[in-house]
Design a protein around this motif. Structure first.
Motif, mmCIF file in Angstrom:
data_model
loop_
_atom_site.group_PDB
_atom_site.id
_atom_site.type_symbol
_atom_site.label_atom_id
_atom_site.label_comp_id
_atom_site.label_asym_id
_atom_site.label_seq_id
_atom_site.Cartn_x
_atom_site.Cartn_y
_atom_site.Cartn_z
ATOM 1 N N ALA A 59 0.838 -1.206 0.000
ATOM 2 C CA ALA A 59 0.000 0.000 0.000
ATOM 3 C C ALA A 59 0.868 1.250 0.000
ATOM 4 O O ALA A 59 0.533 2.254 -0.647
ATOM 5 C CB ALA A 59 -0.922 -0.004 1.221
ATOM 6 N N ALA A 60 2.007 1.195 0.705
ATOM 7 C CA ALA A 60 2.915 2.355 0.750
ATOM 8 C C ALA A 60 3.523 2.612 -0.625
ATOM 9 O O ALA A 60 3.626 3.769 -1.071
ATOM 10 C CB ALA A 60 4.015 2.113 1.788
ATOM 11 N N ALA A 61 3.913 1.544 -1.324
ATOM 12 C CA ALA A 61 4.474 1.707 -2.673
ATOM 13 C C ALA A 61 3.446 2.350 -3.596
ATOM 14 O O ALA A 61 3.776 3.194 -4.437
ATOM 15 C CB ALA A 61 4.920 0.347 -3.220
ATOM 16 N N ASP A 62 2.180 1.978 -3.399
ATOM 17 C CA ASP A 62 1.107 2.550 -4.207
ATOM 18 C C ASP A 62 0.953 4.053 -3.927
ATOM 19 O O ASP A 62 0.794 4.857 -4.854
ATOM 20 C CB ASP A 62 -0.197 1.799 -3.908
ATOM 21 C CG ASP A 62 -1.364 2.342 -4.705
ATOM 22 O OD1 ASP A 62 -1.251 2.389 -5.938
ATOM 23 O OD2 ASP A 62 -2.378 2.741 -4.084
ATOM 24 N N ILE A 63 1.034 4.416 -2.639
ATOM 25 C CA ILE A 63 0.945 5.845 -2.278
ATOM 26 C C ILE A 63 2.103 6.606 -2.931
ATOM 27 O O ILE A 63 1.909 7.678 -3.521
ATOM 28 C CB ILE A 63 1.007 6.016 -0.734
ATOM 29 C CG1 ILE A 63 -0.213 5.381 -0.065
ATOM 30 C CG2 ILE A 63 1.178 7.486 -0.350
ATOM 31 C CD1 ILE A 63 -1.484 6.168 -0.154
ATOM 32 N N ASP A 64 3.309 6.047 -2.833
ATOM 33 C CA ASP A 64 4.479 6.732 -3.433
ATOM 34 C C ASP A 64 4.312 6.898 -4.934
ATOM 35 O O ASP A 64 4.668 7.945 -5.490
ATOM 36 C CB ASP A 64 5.761 5.951 -3.110
ATOM 37 C CG ASP A 64 6.164 6.085 -1.641
ATOM 38 O OD1 ASP A 64 5.765 7.091 -1.011
ATOM 39 O OD2 ASP A 64 6.852 5.191 -1.126
ATOM 40 N N ALA A 65 3.754 5.870 -5.597
ATOM 41 C CA ALA A 65 3.560 5.955 -7.051
ATOM 42 C C ALA A 65 2.558 7.057 -7.381
ATOM 43 O O ALA A 65 2.723 7.789 -8.371
ATOM 44 C CB ALA A 65 3.067 4.607 -7.589
ATOM 45 N N ARG A 66 1.531 7.182 -6.552
ATOM 46 C CA ARG A 66 0.525 8.218 -6.818
ATOM 47 C C ARG A 66 1.111 9.607 -6.615
ATOM 48 O O ARG A 66 0.815 10.535 -7.385
ATOM 49 C CB ARG A 66 -0.699 7.998 -5.935
ATOM 50 C CG ARG A 66 -1.499 6.774 -6.378
ATOM 51 C CD ARG A 66 -2.558 6.366 -5.362
ATOM 52 N NE ARG A 66 -3.556 7.421 -5.185
ATOM 53 C CZ ARG A 66 -4.442 7.416 -4.188
ATOM 54 N NH1 ARG A 66 -4.444 6.419 -3.308
ATOM 55 N NH2 ARG A 66 -5.325 8.382 -4.085
ATOM 56 N N VAL A 67 1.942 9.770 -5.590
ATOM 57 C CA VAL A 67 2.594 11.074 -5.377
ATOM 58 C C VAL A 67 3.501 11.402 -6.568
ATOM 59 O O VAL A 67 3.485 12.527 -7.090
ATOM 60 C CB VAL A 67 3.407 11.092 -4.060
ATOM 61 C CG1 VAL A 67 4.224 12.375 -3.941
ATOM 62 C CG2 VAL A 67 2.465 10.963 -2.856
ATOM 63 N N ALA A 68 4.251 10.383 -7.017
ATOM 64 C CA ALA A 68 5.162 10.591 -8.160
ATOM 65 C C ALA A 68 4.395 10.969 -9.423
ATOM 66 O O ALA A 68 4.893 11.711 -10.263
ATOM 67 C CB ALA A 68 5.986 9.324 -8.401
ATOM 68 N N ALA A 69 3.143 10.473 -9.531
ATOM 69 C CA ALA A 69 2.328 10.771 -10.714
ATOM 70 C C ALA A 69 1.592 12.096 -10.578
ATOM 71 O O ALA A 69 0.761 12.446 -11.418
ATOM 72 C CB ALA A 69 1.322 9.633 -10.945
#
Lengths: 490, 109
Positions: A59-69
């Motif tokens: 879930a944390a990796a998903d949050i980071d990907a969304r911030v990066a996007a």
């Protein structure tokens, strides 16, 4: 006394979320730091029934990907949250710390769980509790007690003891608990953290495994008042899947953090402060309550004592109403559709009795029998019916007090954290809830805020009570008390 | 005077037989030792509740629920609610899309 509250991550949820949303800190790094703290100290504390390490990292990796996007994952982006193990989590074991539900995986998420995830928070584990939330120490857990991070020889309180301990030990900045008679506020007080029981109907109970349906309410545990405000704002609001959910929009509490208390009228509840009932409270707890009242007066509030006479009947009414509703709610555990089944019975009825007998612990059986008795023919009017009328008396008394006061003040718990086994007699344990129960019976919101130390240097919590849906007033008063407590500790 | 009889009955202390009867109604089996322990503990809680029993609240209406909501309806919209497989997955025993239990009238061998 060994304590582990000073180690580990100490950033607040709002600090973490701000850094994650700005791309200054990765959610994966935040989760790893908390998992490292859990790995180091969970064996001593036992706050969790399940640590969701892999799910949390994903879930944390998903949050980071969304911030990066370029997306904003929400006001609690990347913040670990611990969930009391009586809230359903899709595909993750949900046990109520009972042998009855050991191994059960719900096929859906509770609404409150959905909402913290939608706000960007990351579920990091399911926390220990007294079996089916029945208790004030987590000693009734079928999987062993949780220890208080301030003193590993003392209870964390209960029933949400695992959630309170997780926040106090730095395992997560946020946790959700449930409060039927004080099960958020009392462990918050004993573990030195903030705990809010919202108004009945302000937070959806969909997916919260029922104990006493007319009293149960989900709410936050945090280390700061601002985090409690943010978490409450994230989980509150109408949900069509809970027919007791209040349809009107909830007032946001975060905007009221800096309102102060100038001109606010504060009433100390006499019965829980200077009356006969309070003569059994620890003197240090009463002294800190007095100090909290003085701090509010110094900040511009007017403070007086006020009598709320029928609060003294709250305990008796509660221990008729809550077991009555529990006996009905827990009738569903019969070994047929889910949960524990005892093999070897010759017929269906025998299987049900054997499964319930093996699946439930002593406190749950005690309350089921008490409730069955209180609801049985010939006793209903004298016990359950009368207790419901007492509920009306308490509401009327609160209404009278709130004509002259904006908020009320009392100790949260009669005592600080007590040693394991110190309250093995059920009635002695029930007396712990005397200050917290009236809010549940009335449906009103109440909060426990850490305020100084008591016996053996253990944390004391003071309780603020407010009328229905006045959570914002609880938050503004709590913020003033938090400042005052920090100043006097400095 | 059935009501008076019942009210006076309430004041009698809880007996071991009462607890055995209640356990049966709640589908719980208690050992002889548990019966003794629970009788004492439950009697103590009911004794504490006597302060409520003694109150005259005949003119007070009961509160069933803390927030007055009536006729709570949702929009009548068709949704997919086929959760049979998910529900059966959690069952101790299932067969042919149904929950399986021991015979309803089975007797001890």
């Amino acid at each position: 006394m060994s304590e582990i509250t000073t180690s580990g991550p100490s950033d607040s949820a709002l600090e973490i979320a701000a850094a994650v949303r700005a791309g200054e800190r990765s959610a994966v790094e935040v989760v790893d730091a908390h998992l490292a703290q859990i790995e180091a100290h969970e064996p001593a504390v036992h706050a969790f029934n399940v640590v969701m390490a892999e799910q949390a990292r994903a879930a944390a990796a998903d949050i980071d990907a969304r911030v990066a996007a370029g997306e904003d994952p929400g006001p609690l982006a990347g913040v670990p949250v611990a969930l009391k193990d009586n809230m359903c989590t899709n595909g993750v074991p949900t046990t109520c710390s009972s042998k009855m539900l050991d191994g059960w995986k719900p096929p859906y998420d509770a609404t409150a769980v959905e909402r913290v995830r939608a706000a960007g928070a990351i579920a990091i584990g399911k926390t220990n509790l007294d079996e089916f939330a029945m208790g004030s120490s987590t000693e009734n857990s079928a999987f062993g007690a949780t220890k208080n991070p301030h003193d590993l020889n003392a209870v964390p309180g209960g029933s949400s003891g695992g959630s309170a301990a997780a926040v106090a030990a730095g395992f997560a900045p946020l946790a959700l608990g449930s409060d039927t008679g004080g099960s958020i506020r009392q462990p918050a007080a004993l573990c030195g953290v903030v705990g809010l029981k919202p108004s009945y109907g302000a937070v959806s109970r969909y997916g919260l495994i029922a104990f006493a349906s007319s009293l149960d309410q989900i709410g936050p545990f945090t280390r700061t008042v601002a985090d409690t405000a943010a978490l409450y704002d994230a989980i509150s609001g109408h949900d069509g899947r809970d027919s007791t959910s209040i349809p009107e929009p909830m007032e946001a509490t975060v905007p009221h953090l800096d309102d102060g208390v100038a001109g606010l009228r504060v009433g100390i509840i006499s019965e829980l402060f200077s009356g006969e009932l309070a003569s059994g409270f620890e003197p240090e707890v009463l002294a800190q309550t007095r100090a909290a009242a003085d701090a509010l007066a110094a900040a511009g509030a007017t403070v007086d004592e006020v009598s709320v006479p029928s609060t003294i009947y709250g305990l008796s009414a509660y221990y008729l109403i809550a077991p009555a509703e529990a006996s009905s709610n827990l009738a569903r555990y019969d070994g047929v559709r889910y949960g524990h089944r005892e093999d070897g019975a010759a017929n269906t009825g025998g299987m049900m009795t054997a499964s319930r007998t093996a699946g439930f612990g002593s406190e749950v059986k005690r309350r089921i029998m008490l409730g069955t008795y209180a609801l049985s023919a010939g006793y209903y009017d004298a016990f359950y019916g009368k207790a419901q009328r007492v509920r009306t008396l308490i509401i009327n008394d609160f209404d009278r007090a709130y004509a002259d006061y904006d908020v009320l003040l009392s100790p949260t718990s009669p005592c600080v954290a007590f040693p394991f086994g110190a309250k093995s007699d059920p009635l002695t344990m029930y007396l712990n809830d005397v200050a917290t129960i009236p809010s549940n019976l009335a449906g009103h919101p109440a909060i426990s805020v850490p305020f100084g130390a008591g016996r053996d240097g253990l944390p004391v919590g003071v309780q603020i009570l407010a009328p229905m849906l006045k959570e914002a007033d609880l938050i503004r008063v709590s913020a003033v008390l938090e400042n005052a407590a920090q100043e006097s500790a400095a | 005077m059935a009501l008076l009889d019942r009210l006076s009955a309430v004041s009698e202390p809880l007996s071991r037989d009462d607890v055995a009867k209640v356990a049966g109604l709640a589908m719980l089996e208690l050992s002889e030792e548990e019966l003794d322990t629970f009788t004492g503990q439950l009697a103590a809680v009911l004794e504490h509740a006597k302060d409520v029993e003694a109150l005259d609240v005949a003119d007070v209406s009961p509160t069933h629920h803390p927030y007055p909501l009536v006729n709570v309806f949702r929009p009548d919209e068709v949704e997919v609610t086929d959760v049979r497989e998910a529900a059966l997955d959690a069952a101790p025993e299932a067969e042919d899309g149904q929950f399986r239990v021991p015979p309803a009238l089975g007797e001890e061998p």
